[in-house]
Design an enzyme around this catalytic site. Structure first.
Site, PDB file in Angstrom:
ATOM      1  N   GLY A 651      -3.759   3.076   7.797  1.00 57.16           N
ATOM      2  CA  GLY A 651      -4.472   1.873   7.394  1.00 57.16           C
ATOM      3  C   GLY A 651      -4.599   0.888   8.526  1.00 57.16           C
ATOM      4  O   GLY A 651      -5.560   0.127   8.600  1.00 57.16           O
ATOM      5  N   ASP A 765       6.664   2.047   1.168  1.00 58.73           N
ATOM      6  CA  ASP A 765       5.750   3.192   1.171  1.00 58.73           C
ATOM      7  C   ASP A 765       6.501   4.472   1.531  1.00 58.73           C
ATOM      8  O   ASP A 765       6.096   5.214   2.424  1.00 58.73           O
ATOM      9  CB  ASP A 765       4.579   2.925   2.127  1.00 58.73           C
ATOM     10  CG  ASP A 765       3.382   3.827   1.825  1.00 58.73           C
ATOM     11  OD1 ASP A 765       3.387   4.491   0.760  1.00 58.73           O
ATOM     12  OD2 ASP A 765       2.449   3.881   2.644  1.00 58.73           O
TER      13      ASP A 765
END
Ligand SMILES: *[C@@H]1O[C@H](CO)[C@@H](O)[C@H](O)[C@H]1NC(C)=O
Length: 953
Positions: A651, A765
């Site tokens: 990302g 995450d």
């Protein structure tokens, strides 16, 4: 206290007596509504009250108490500021006023599916500087989309589709550098597609936007050739159902990432660019209903093409038979009136997944031979109005064949000569029980319970298939919906699909009903969560379905929708009103103070000058071991960031492999423009990360912050991700013992982050792709602290507030937005299940947690889990010592409530016990537990010792 501050200020203006009275008055009124002012920031409270003053059908929890403190449904807060409003499909009525702009901390606004929310978008919306998700899909908004939308610099997800917006597409959207999803389809937008010209921005600047959805508007003019460039990462280019003219520019072939292209139902003309062929990742190419001329281009190299529709153009006569059969992924070939001539080769019908062939109105000639090895997925072959003079049909074929108006039919009455043929019936979710009679308003679910389902229309805009009767696609879809709802702990019992049909715009529509588990209807929280999961694309079906949109019906809970001015709303509005006046007074002084504080902060962070300059005022981070790299140094060691050195992307941007001057190999994370943050925040984060040292964490070697770049330099971890090793694809085979040691290592790394790092770090995450293995197969946890360091634009389908990955995501975190260490524990439990199954958590539409829970039988050997287990574990000779305990532990980690899950410290102890049980020394490195049966790994740089010295017994 805030009230007190403002009273102190007022004192200047009045006498003491006045002030005393005022204090008494305030004390009285504030105690009346004191609860309301207790937790929500007063400016936010005032803005929310003003915004919703005229709204109808608000959730009943909104009539009293405090938005942040007493958990108004659909409101979430961070530090007493309202950070998200999600109010989908509850039937809210009213208009969106400019008061919205005062909700300065708002990150998510989802008002989708409220058709009676009307009026225009206030241009002050551009002031919501933190907004990441703006979802107004399926509302009744009209008027132009304000230019100020281009000021929402944090926006990741913009969904204004299915409204009545008019005017042109604001060029300012090109300024939204972080945008991932852009959906303006199904409006009345006109004018041309804006591109930049040096002074004004345009859509060509959206290099990180994956989704360009503009279908069903009134866009006109030609498609600018500068819209496309090689730097784009667009996957879906949907410009269908507009009034575009001119030709398709050949620059489109520069966008190598494209997967779905729709320009159908426009007024395009000219010859199609011959380099379309170079777009080899395209699955769906739909160019029908235009006025294209010239030959049908040779598409041989588009080997991934599933769905091809070129119908109804003005192509010159073309013989496509030479290359059509090379496209072995085809499911659907729509070539009605495309000038085709010649004979269709028999091999064409053997393309394995072929489902639909429509080639009516051409000059196909000769004999039609379908052969005996034709695709068993075939549903329809429609070749009416051609020049075919003979046919060989396979015996017992069960697809629909239409050959009417061909010479072979003449006056004959073969069944296939009828042009009014029955097509097979489309899929409907089957019911295997006896449906009960339900009271009015209720519907029987697929599991035969009466309930109020959450319903709507699920629309696939570019599916890769056309077989509306093939259950495979629809049962998979149902399964993946259920798994996603289960993984988010939404109370769903079952889903059903019906009324599958392709509409006039070329979209595949179906009715979706989602039935509640437990009670006969969803509560408000359930409705809002379901709405958000679908409106925000949190739910993602697999790629073959292509882009989707869901338009929900308003959920009425069985009762008829409440009238616009129910008493609750009136009381709410009245209380809201008086609170407003009061709070405006109370808030005055505080707001001034806040504003000045904000301005000061802005001055500090906005001065984004080069790092060197900043050194003087900010100082270099206090580093322990991590060093500063110049841009030049990193540029050199990565061969100028060459594609060959690119080893991954996330990302934040791309990851490059580099070799430093001292021959140390490093992995360099280079943030892309949009995901950078202020220099000061960057510095703070590095300082924090550089203090984190543990052998089970990937080490930060240094950083670079120069020439507008932000880069992090990490040690290179040679054996890649745990995911790769579990899949066996990189030549590594992980036996049970090694899996235990890797789990232990990763748990220790995480334990360090949670309990020993100062300040503690929550990873947010955890997943198998964030656990790396070194050459000795030691686990190293990667990417900790990154969720804070970089905006997560890659996962645009998730709200950027809730960080994490589907399948690993803690449902409690998803529902409450409150992240704790226990969210990492949940994700870690899912990774442990991956260790046992070697499957991704959501695999073929099944959620591993649910699968294990339903299959487990503690009375049986291996808990009866053989069917779910990685076959590698079952075929190796190693004893699976401790497997049952391991599974028990994993299940504890995924307990519904965070408090019921173990801490990482407890988890480490338990895994150590299992390791000891298996006769191993938990303090040895993973690789030294190698033993017979080890297959070795590729690459000569690795030496895995073959030793048994770990055996304790
Ligand atoms: C189509 O293009 C391919 C290469 O892209 C070429 O090999 C083939 O001969 C072409 N076929 C026809 C019929 O032009």
């Amino acid at each position: 206290m805030r009230v007190f501050v403002s009273v102190m200020r007022l004192r200047v203006f009045g006498s003491r007596i006045w002030c005393l009275r005022f204090v008494l008055f305030l004390a009285f009124v504030c105690s009346e509504v004191g609860y309301g002012a207790a937790q929500t920031d007063s400016q936010d409270y005032a803005a929310l009250s003003a915004l919703t003053k005229d709204w109808g059908n608000l959730p009943s929890s909104w009539t009293g108490g405090d938005p942040c403190g007493s958990k108004w449904e659909g409101i979430t807060c961070i530090n007493s500021h309202i950070s998200s409003i999600t109010l989908s499909s509850v039937g809210v009525t009213g208009k969106l006023s400019g008061d919205l702009a005062s909700l300065s901390d708002l990150e998510t606004l989802d008002l989708s599916y409220n058709k009676e929310l009307t009026g225009s978008l206030p241009s002050t919306i551009g002031k919501l500087s933190k907004l990441t998700n703006l979802i107004l899909l399926g509302c009744g908004f009209s008027g132009p989309i304000p230019d100020s939308i281009g000021s929402l610099s944090q926006l990741v997800y913009l969904s204004l589709n299915s409204n009545k917006f008019t005017g042109s597409v604001p060029a300012s959207i090109g300024n939204l550098k972080k945008l991932y999803w852009l959906d303006l389809s199904d409006n009345q937008l006109s004018g041309s597609i804006p591109v930049s010209d040096g002074t004004t921005p345009g859509l060509d600047l959206l290099l990180d936007t994956k989704h360009f959805h503009f279908g069903m508007n009134r866009l006109s003019g030609s498609i600018p050739s500068s819209l496309f460039s090689a730097d784009m990462t667009m996957i879906h280019a949907l410009f269908d159902n507009n009034n575009l003219t001119g030709s398709i520019p050949s620059t489109i072939a520069l966008v190598q990432t494209l997967e779905a292209i729709r320009f159908d139902r426009n007024s395009l003309n000219g010859t199609l660019p011959s380099n379309l062929n170079e777009l080899t990742h395209v699955n769906e190419l739909v160019l029908s209903n235009n006025a294209f001329t010239g030959p049908v281009p040779n598409l041989t190299d588009m080997s991934n093409l599933n769905y091809l529709d070129m119908s109804n153009n003005s192509f010159e006569a073309t013989n496509v038979s030479q290359w059509l059969t090379t496209l072995q992924s085809l499911t659907t070939v729509m070539m009605e009136r495309t000038g085709l001539e010649g004979q269709l080769p028999v091999e064409f019908f053997s393309i394995p997944q072929l489902q639909t062939v429509v080639m009516k109105g051409n000059q196909l000639s000769g004999e039609l031979d379908i052969g005996s090895t034709y695709s068993r997925q075939l549903e329809l072959i429609d070749l009416q109005s051609n020049s075919i003079d003979a046919v060989t049909v396979p015996p017992g074929y069960n697809f629909t064949l239409v050959l009417a108006d061909n010479p072979l039919c003449g006056g004959a009455t073969f069944p296939y000569c009828n042009n009014q043929q029955d097509l097979g019936s489309p899929y409907t979710t089957p019911v295997f029980c006896v449906p009960p009679k339900c009271s009015s308003g209720q519907t029987s679910s697929p599991t035969c319970k009466c309930a109020h389902p959450y319903t709507g229309t699920l629309i696939f805009r570019a599916p890769s298939f056309s077989a509306s009767g093939n259950p495979k696609y629809f049962t998979d879809l149902q399964q993946s919906l259920l798994s996603s709802f289960a993984s988010l702990k939404l109370p769903v019992d079952s889903v059903s699909l019906s009324d599958v049909a392709t509409d006039a715009f070329g979209y595949l529509n179906m009715h979706l009903a989602i039935f509640p588990a437990g009670p006969a209807s969803f509560n408000k929280t359930g409705v809002l969560s379901l709405g958000f999961v679908l409106s925000n694309q949190t739910y993602k079906p697999s790629k073959e379905y292509g882009p989707y949109v869901f338009i929900a019906d308003i959920y009425t809970n069985g009762a008829s929708p409440r009238s616009k001015s129910s008493s609750g709303v009136i009381i709410g509005a009245a209380v809201g009103g008086s609170v407003l006046v009061l709070l405006l007074i109370c808030a005055g002084g505080y707001a001034c103070y806040q504003k000045r504080r904000a301005e000061k902060a802005k001055q500090q962070t906005n001065s984004f000058v080069s790092w060197e300059k900043q050194q003087t005022d900010l100082g270099l981070p206090h580093m322990k071991g991590a060093r500063y790299f110049s841009f030049k140094e990193l540029q050199k060691c990565t061969n100028n960031f060459s594609e060959d050195n690119n080893i991954g992307a996330g990302g934040y941007g791309k990851v490059y492999k580099g070799t430093l001057e001292d021959n140390q190999i490093v992995a360099i994370k280079r943030s892309q423009e949009g995901s950078m943050q202020g220099t000061k925040e960057f510095k703070n984060e590095i300082e924090l990360l550089s203090r984190v040292h543990h052998k089970n964490l990937v080490k930060l070697v240094g950083f670079c912050c120069e020439q507008g770049e932000q880069m992090l330099v990490y040690e290179f971890v040679s054996k890649g991700t745990l995911t790769e090793s579990l899949s066996g694809k990189n030549g590594i085979q992980l036996d049970w013992i090694r899996r235990l040691m890797i789990t232990l290592g990763a748990a220790r790394g995480l334990h360090y982050l949670h309990e020993l790092a100062d300040p503690p770090i929550i990873h947010r995450d955890i997943k198998s792709t964030n656990i790396l293995l070194d050459e000795r197969l030691n686990a190293k946890v990667a990417d900790f602290g990154l969720s804070k360091l970089f905006g997560d634009t890659e996962k645009g389908h998730m709200t950027t507030q809730v960080k994490g990955t589907m399948g690993y995501l803690d449902p409690e975190y998803f529902m409450t937005n409150q992240v704790t260490e226990k969210s990492d524990v949940f994700s870690f439990g899912v990774v442990m299940m991956e260790m046992v199954t070697a499957r991704m958590p959501i695999h073929k539409g099944k959620y591993v947690v649910k699968e294990i829970k339903t299959t487990i039988d503690r009375t049986k050997d291996l808990y009866n889990l053989e069917v779910l287990m990685d076959p590698v574990l079952l075929t190796t000779t190693t004893l699976l010592v401790g497997l049952e305990k391991f599974v028990d532990l994993a299940l504890k980690c995924v307990e519904e409530a965070g408090v019921d899950r173990p801490t990482m410290g407890e988890l480490v102890k338990e895994i150590e016990n299992i390791v000891k049980l298996a006769g191993l020394n938990p303090n040895l490195e993973s690789a030294s537990v190698a033993y017979s049966g080890y297959e070795g790994v590729s690459g000569e740089d690795v030496h895995i010792p073959y030793t048994n010295d770990y055996i304790l017994r």
